[in-house]
Every structure is written in structure tokens, then in C-alpha cells.
Design a protein around this motif. Structure first.
Motif, PDB file in Angstrom:
ATOM      1  N   PRO A 181       0.821  -1.217   0.000  1.00 53.45           N
ATOM      2  CA  PRO A 181       0.000   0.000   0.000  1.00 53.45           C
ATOM      3  C   PRO A 181       0.861   1.277   0.000  1.00 53.45           C
ATOM      4  O   PRO A 181       1.916   1.315   0.617  1.00 53.45           O
ATOM      5  N   LEU A 182       0.361   2.287  -0.678  1.00 50.20           N
ATOM      6  CA  LEU A 182       1.005   3.595  -0.722  1.00 50.20           C
ATOM      7  C   LEU A 182       0.156   4.649  -0.019  1.00 50.20           C
ATOM      8  O   LEU A 182       0.610   5.793   0.167  1.00 50.20           O
ATOM      9  N   ILE A 183      -1.059   4.269   0.375  1.00 51.67           N
ATOM     10  CA  ILE A 183      -1.976   5.186   1.043  1.00 51.67           C
ATOM     11  C   ILE A 183      -2.531   4.505   2.301  1.00 51.67           C
ATOM     12  O   ILE A 183      -2.792   3.300   2.317  1.00 51.67           O
ATOM     13  N   TRP A 184      -2.705   5.305   3.375  1.00 49.61           N
ATOM     14  CA  TRP A 184      -3.282   4.813   4.630  1.00 49.61           C
ATOM     15  C   TRP A 184      -4.492   5.673   4.971  1.00 49.61           C
ATOM     16  O   TRP A 184      -4.591   6.828   4.497  1.00 49.61           O
ATOM     17  N   TYR A 185      -5.387   5.145   5.822  1.00 46.47           N
ATOM     18  CA  TYR A 185      -6.617   5.897   6.071  1.00 46.47           C
ATOM     19  C   TYR A 185      -7.011   5.859   7.549  1.00 46.47           C
ATOM     20  O   TYR A 185      -6.581   5.012   8.317  1.00 46.47           O
ATOM     21  N   TYR A 186      -7.862   6.832   7.898  1.00 42.95           N
ATOM     22  CA  TYR A 186      -8.483   6.878   9.238  1.00 42.95           C
ATOM     23  C   TYR A 186      -9.967   7.097   9.016  1.00 42.95           C
ATOM     24  O   TYR A 186     -10.387   8.004   8.294  1.00 42.95           O
ATOM     25  N   LYS A 187     -10.790   6.252   9.644  1.00 38.34           N
ATOM     26  CA  LYS A 187     -12.238   6.335   9.470  1.00 38.34           C
ATOM     27  C   LYS A 187     -12.910   6.567  10.810  1.00 38.34           C
ATOM     28  O   LYS A 187     -12.618   5.897  11.792  1.00 38.34           O
TER      29      LYS A 187
END
Length: 232
Positions: A181-187
Motif C-alpha cells: 500500500p502507498l496510502i493509509w486511512y483513518y475512518k
């Protein structure tokens, strides 16, 4: 003829005689030298007294005597001795001058490098050692509280690489060859944020998660709402 040069010649004559004669007394050396020159042993003894022992009252030596001593040393004459030794001294001085010049250049270069290093470290030590989150990126800041924002120690890697970004289906989410992965997220509820590096959320310290195909399908818009993102 210069007295200093005559003294030098006499000293060298007796030094050579010591390598050839088993006995090193004044008398023995003088007789040995006399055997290889046309100078009397008595005259050579007086030269020994004047120039090596610094005593005696022998007068100025004639050219013939000094020339003969020079021939014993392997030179053609007094003039030849002066000429050849002058060349040697010039060569030594030139070489020494070159070596001194090299050392001066080397010392100067080292001094400049040391000064540059000191100044560089000094300037670097003046740079702020903390950073603060500003909307979508970190900014370098002095280590004091400002507007109740969270100030954290400076992390150069995070400062340069950690950013909050807007994404769409044209965004590169995974490394092409490895699939990493090159992108991380917060939900949080229906709100989702995307970041360019893993780690903790910059405001609430929650751990960010690596993006997945499911997250992309469910939360990533087909396009951005900008005129340039629509096909004509």
C-alpha cells in the motif's frame, strides 16, 4: 675562497679518512690523507687543529692545497666542489619549498573544511527542533505551546513524507510490482481521511490503517468535483 666552505671540505676529508683508516687518531688520519694527496701530514694536522679542534694558528690555505683535498673527495677542484654542492643545495631547497607549499595548501583546505563544518553545525543547531500539524501537513516550529496545538519532537522523515491527501480512482494506491500500500486511512463514522504514510493520526493518535480494495470501492469517489476531472 670562503672559510666556511674550506672548513666543510676539511671536515668531509677527515670523515672519509675515518671510513678508510683503521685508526682514528689525529696523527693516523693525517698520515692516511697525506698518502693519497701531495699535502704533507704536518699541514693536514694543522688543518685538523684549526677547523676541527678550533685551535692553532695556521694561515690562509693556498688554492693548490684546497684543490688537492677536493680531489681526495672525488671532485676536480675547489670550483667543481662549490658548483656541485650548490646544485644539491638548490635542489634540496626547491624540494623543501614544494613540500612546504603542499603542506600549506593541505592545512588551508583542512581549516576551511573544519570551519565550514562548525558553521554548518551551528546553523543546524539553530533550526527548530519540534513540529506541529497544520491542516494537511507538518511544519517545523520552535518547541513551545501555541494555540493549544499539539507540539511534537521533530521527525525529518515524517515532516517530509506524511501528508493528508484527497484521492480518487486515478490515485496510485498500491506499489505496482509488490502490491504494497502507498496510502493509509483513518475512518470515524462516515468520515474518512487518507494519508501518504503509515503511523498515528496527527490529531487523535489513532493508528492509521493500510488502504484496501474494499475501502477504495466503498469510499473513493470516481472523480474529483473539479471541471478538469470530467471528460468532455
Amino acid at each position: 675562497m670562503k672559510e666556511a666552505i674550506i672548513k666543510e671540505i676539511v671536515e668531509k676529508v677527515f670523515e672519509k679518512a675515518k671510513t678508510e683508516c683503521p685508526k682514528h687518531s689525529r696523527y693516523a688520519l693525517s698520515n692516511h690523507i697525506a698518502e693519497f694527496t701531495s699535502i704533507s701530514a704536518k699541514t693536514i694536522e694543522r688543518l685538523y687543529d684549526k677547523y676541527l679542534e678550533k685551535r692553532g694558528s695556521i694561515g690562509d690555505q693556498n688554492e693548490y692545497t684546497i684543490n688537492d683535498l677536493c680531489k681526495y673527495l672525488g671532485y676536480n677542484s675547489y670550483a667543481d666542489y662549490v658548483k656541485q654542492n650548490r646544485k644539491s643545495k638548490i635542489s634540496i631547497n626547491v624540494n623543501n619549498g614544494g613540500e612546504k607549499k603542499k603542506w600549506k595548501v593541505l592545512v588551508t583546505v583542512c581549516l576551511v573544511l573544519v570551519i565550514g563544518l562548525i558553521l554548518g553545525l551551528s546553523e543546524k543547531s539553530k533550526e527548530p527542533k519540534c513540529m506541529v500539524w497544520q491542516t494537511d501537513h507538518y511544519e517545523r516550529i520552535e518547541c513551545f505551546t501555541i494555540n493549544n496545538k499539539i507540539i511534537i519532537p521533530l521527525d525529518e522523515v515524517r515532516l517530509q513524507n506524511f501528508k493528508k491527501v484527497d484521492v480518487d480512482l486515478t490515485t496510485e494506491f498500491f506499489e505496482e510490482t509488490t502490491g504494497k500500500p502507498l496510502i493509509w486511512y483513518y475512518k470515524n463514522g462516515n468520515t474518512i481521511e487518507f494519508y501518504t504514510s503509515p503511523g498515528l493520526h496527527p490529531v487523535n493518535d489513532k493508528t492509521l490503517k493500510a488502504v484496501t480494495e474494499h475501502i477504495i470501492e466503498k469510499y473513493v469517489p470516481l472523480h474529483t468535483y473539479e471541471e478538469s476531472s470530467f471528460a468532455e
